[in-house]
Scaffold this motif. Structure first.
Motif, PDB file in Angstrom:
ATOM      1  N   ALA A 132       0.980  -1.328  -0.043  1.00 60.14           N
ATOM      2  CA  ALA A 132       0.257   0.018   0.035  1.00 60.14           C
ATOM      3  C   ALA A 132       1.018   1.190   0.000  1.00 60.14           C
ATOM      4  CB  ALA A 132      -1.002  -0.053   1.226  1.00 60.14           C
ATOM      5  N   PHE A 133       1.139   2.079  -1.189  1.00 56.27           N
ATOM      6  CA  PHE A 133       2.136   3.169  -0.981  1.00 56.27           C
ATOM      7  C   PHE A 133       1.562   4.083  -0.433  1.00 56.27           C
ATOM      8  CE2 PHE A 133       2.880   1.050  -5.293  1.00 56.27           C
ATOM      9  CZ  PHE A 133       4.221   1.030  -5.249  1.00 56.27           C
ATOM     10  N   SER A 134       2.419   4.886   0.308  1.00 51.12           N
ATOM     11  CA  SER A 134       2.350   5.750   1.513  1.00 51.12           C
ATOM     12  C   SER A 134       1.682   7.116   0.655  1.00 51.12           C
ATOM     13  CB  SER A 134       3.399   5.821   2.507  1.00 51.12           C
ATOM     14  OG  SER A 134       3.784   4.777   2.966  1.00 51.12           O
ATOM     15  N   ALA A 135       2.122   7.286  -0.221  1.00 49.19           N
ATOM     16  CA  ALA A 135       1.798   8.374  -1.105  1.00 49.19           C
ATOM     17  C   ALA A 135       1.756   8.135  -2.533  1.00 49.19           C
ATOM     18  CB  ALA A 135       2.511   9.874  -0.577  1.00 49.19           C
ATOM     19  N   VAL A 136       1.099   9.015  -3.271  1.00 47.80           N
ATOM     20  CA  VAL A 136       1.003   8.974  -4.859  1.00 47.80           C
ATOM     21  C   VAL A 136       1.056  10.500  -5.335  1.00 47.80           C
ATOM     22  CG1 VAL A 136       0.100   8.368  -6.931  1.00 47.80           C
ATOM     23  CG2 VAL A 136       0.220   6.716  -5.062  1.00 47.80           C
ATOM     24  N   VAL A 137       2.219  10.976  -6.181  1.00 47.56           N
ATOM     25  CA  VAL A 137       2.138  12.292  -6.803  1.00 47.56           C
ATOM     26  C   VAL A 137       2.067  11.916  -8.211  1.00 47.56           C
ATOM     27  CG1 VAL A 137       3.164  14.246  -7.239  1.00 47.56           C
ATOM     28  CG2 VAL A 137       3.337  13.237  -4.889  1.00 47.56           C
ATOM     29  N   SER A 138       0.715  12.435  -8.988  1.00 44.69           N
ATOM     30  CA  SER A 138       0.804  12.159 -10.341  1.00 44.69           C
ATOM     31  C   SER A 138       0.994  13.462 -11.248  1.00 44.69           C
ATOM     32  CB  SER A 138      -0.546  11.518 -10.546  1.00 44.69           C
ATOM     33  OG  SER A 138      -1.579  12.389 -10.438  1.00 44.69           O
ATOM     34  N   GLY A 139       1.133  13.410 -12.367  1.00 51.51           N
ATOM     35  CA  GLY A 139       1.086  14.471 -13.239  1.00 51.51           C
ATOM     36  C   GLY A 139       0.031  15.430 -12.938  1.00 51.51           C
ATOM     37  N   ASP A 140      -1.133  14.887 -12.349  1.00 54.27           N
ATOM     38  CA  ASP A 140      -2.277  15.812 -12.071  1.00 54.27           C
ATOM     39  C   ASP A 140      -2.064  16.726 -11.077  1.00 54.27           C
ATOM     40  OD1 ASP A 140      -3.529  14.510 -14.053  1.00 54.27           O
ATOM     41  OD2 ASP A 140      -4.676  13.114 -13.076  1.00 54.27           O
ATOM     42  N   ASP A 141      -1.319  16.325 -10.092  1.00 53.34           N
ATOM     43  CA  ASP A 141      -1.026  17.016  -8.710  1.00 53.34           C
ATOM     44  C   ASP A 141      -0.173  17.980  -8.789  1.00 53.34           C
ATOM     45  OD1 ASP A 141      -2.686  15.000  -7.442  1.00 53.34           O
ATOM     46  OD2 ASP A 141      -0.927  13.748  -7.521  1.00 53.34           O
ATOM     47  N   VAL A 142       0.674  18.326  -9.772  1.00 52.31           N
ATOM     48  CA  VAL A 142       1.436  19.406  -9.951  1.00 52.31           C
ATOM     49  C   VAL A 142       1.571  20.501 -10.858  1.00 52.31           C
ATOM     50  CG1 VAL A 142       3.554  17.854  -8.923  1.00 52.31           C
ATOM     51  CG2 VAL A 142       3.157  17.851 -11.110  1.00 52.31           C
ATOM     52  N   LEU A 143       2.111  21.658 -10.550  1.00 52.39           N
ATOM     53  CA  LEU A 143       2.080  22.567 -11.311  1.00 52.39           C
ATOM     54  C   LEU A 143       3.215  22.450 -12.634  1.00 52.39           C
ATOM     55  CD1 LEU A 143       1.253  25.932  -9.335  1.00 52.39           C
ATOM     56  CD2 LEU A 143      -0.253  24.651 -10.826  1.00 52.39           C
ATOM     57  N   GLU A 144       4.190  21.841 -11.869  1.00 52.03           N
ATOM     58  CA  GLU A 144       5.600  21.739 -12.865  1.00 52.03           C
ATOM     59  C   GLU A 144       5.877  20.416 -12.472  1.00 52.03           C
ATOM     60  OE1 GLU A 144       7.504  23.887 -14.132  1.00 52.03           O
ATOM     61  OE2 GLU A 144       6.955  26.045 -13.472  1.00 52.03           O
ATOM     62  N   GLY A 145       6.079  19.685 -13.797  1.00 51.04           N
ATOM     63  CA  GLY A 145       6.459  18.422 -13.827  1.00 51.04           C
ATOM     64  C   GLY A 145       7.724  18.103 -13.960  1.00 51.04           C
ATOM     65  N   LYS A 146       8.326  17.031 -13.991  1.00 48.58           N
ATOM     66  CA  LYS A 146       9.899  16.732 -14.135  1.00 48.58           C
ATOM     67  C   LYS A 146      10.177  17.475 -15.355  1.00 48.58           C
ATOM     68  CE  LYS A 146       9.232  12.202 -11.744  1.00 48.58           C
ATOM     69  NZ  LYS A 146       9.231  10.774 -11.895  1.00 48.58           N
ATOM     70  N   PRO A 147      11.507  17.786 -15.407  1.00 54.76           N
ATOM     71  CA  PRO A 147      12.546  17.833 -14.672  1.00 54.76           C
ATOM     72  C   PRO A 147      12.600  18.728 -13.274  1.00 54.76           C
ATOM     73  CG  PRO A 147      13.065  19.213 -16.559  1.00 54.76           C
ATOM     74  CD  PRO A 147      12.002  18.497 -16.913  1.00 54.76           C
ATOM     75  N   HIS A 148      11.575  19.581 -13.245  1.00 60.57           N
ATOM     76  CA  HIS A 148      11.365  20.335 -12.069  1.00 60.57           C
ATOM     77  C   HIS A 148      11.374  19.393 -10.708  1.00 60.57           C
ATOM     78  CE1 HIS A 148       9.713  23.325  -9.249  1.00 60.57           C
ATOM     79  NE2 HIS A 148      10.196  24.415  -9.916  1.00 60.57           N
TER      80      HIS A 148
END
Length: 230
Positions: A132-148
């Motif tokens: 059970a992952f303790s957290a998930v951060v997807s592309g929907d959750d951020v203003l700046e995606g990787k490489p930020h």
């Protein structure tokens, strides 16, 4: 008096190309869409987008001549990939075994990806029996995606840990830049595109045969090295 060395607080996983071998699925979806619109799209074009955000992918396909709007392009690609993952997920060598080893050791794990929550949900459900992952951060959750580094900052914040006490596992140069910039201990495991060796990350050829002890050793070595050079 010497300060105590910190302990590993969490392992942060990129998803595409790191946990699952999905880049060929993305590439196939891109080729199919380009073909439907009589646009030229090469394997090199697809490879260049490994680790990119959906916005970057949409822009590249627009530039190639696909006349759909961004939302339609994204929806077409995502639907094709989700359908493929529902049929079959190809796991990266050693990834599930390492996830299991970390869970048994009680080390929190999170997914940090530029993919959408819709895609992440398919993988999270498939791994329910393992972790059970303790957290998930997807592309929907951020203003700046990787490489930020924002996705990694968000993951550490949600876990309530210091990002410098985390190991981040990535397969792409784009992802590694984000991990390194965040201050996490960065581990590169190349998949469909080679990675450059670098002083700011560790590189393994594969996760096969690796377990929690290897990750802890990597973390301890990196922290000790940074203290020695600090």
């Amino acid at each position: 008096m010497t300060s105590m060395q910190p302990e590993l607080a969490a392992v942060l996983w990129d998803m595409d190309g790191t946990i699952i071998h999905s880049e060929p699925v993305w590439g196939e979806a891109q080729h199919r869409l380009a073909s439907q619109h009589d646009c030229r799209w090469t394997d090199a074009d697809a490879t260049a987008l490994i680790g990119s955000t959906m916005e970057q992918t949409v822009l590249a396909l627009h530039t190639a001549g696909i006349g759909l709007d961004g939302t339609a392009i994204a929806e077409s690609l995502e639907t094709a990939v989700v359908d493929s993952l529902h049929e079959r997920i190809v796991w990266r060598p050693g990834a599930v075994e390492l996830i299991r080893s970390l869970r048994l050791a009680g080390i929190p794990q999170a997914i940090v990806t530029t993919s959408s929550q819709r895609l992440v949900d398919v993988v999270v459900r498939a791994l329910e029996a393992e972790v059970a992952f303790s957290a998930v951060v997807s592309g929907d959750d951020v203003l700046e995606g990787k490489p930020h580094p924002e996705p990694y900052f968000q993951a550490a914040n949600r876990l309530g840990v210091n990002i410098a006490h985390c190991v981040a596992i990535e397969d792409s140069a784009t992802g590694l830049k984000a991990a390194i910039a965040s201050g996490a201990v960065a581990l590169g495991v190349p998949c469909d595109a080679p990675l450059q060796e670098g002083a700011h990350h560790t590189q393994w050829d594969t996760l096969a045969g690796r377990n929690v002890r290897d990750i802890e050793q990597l973390f301890n070595d990196r922290v000790r090295r940074s203290h020695d050079h600090g």
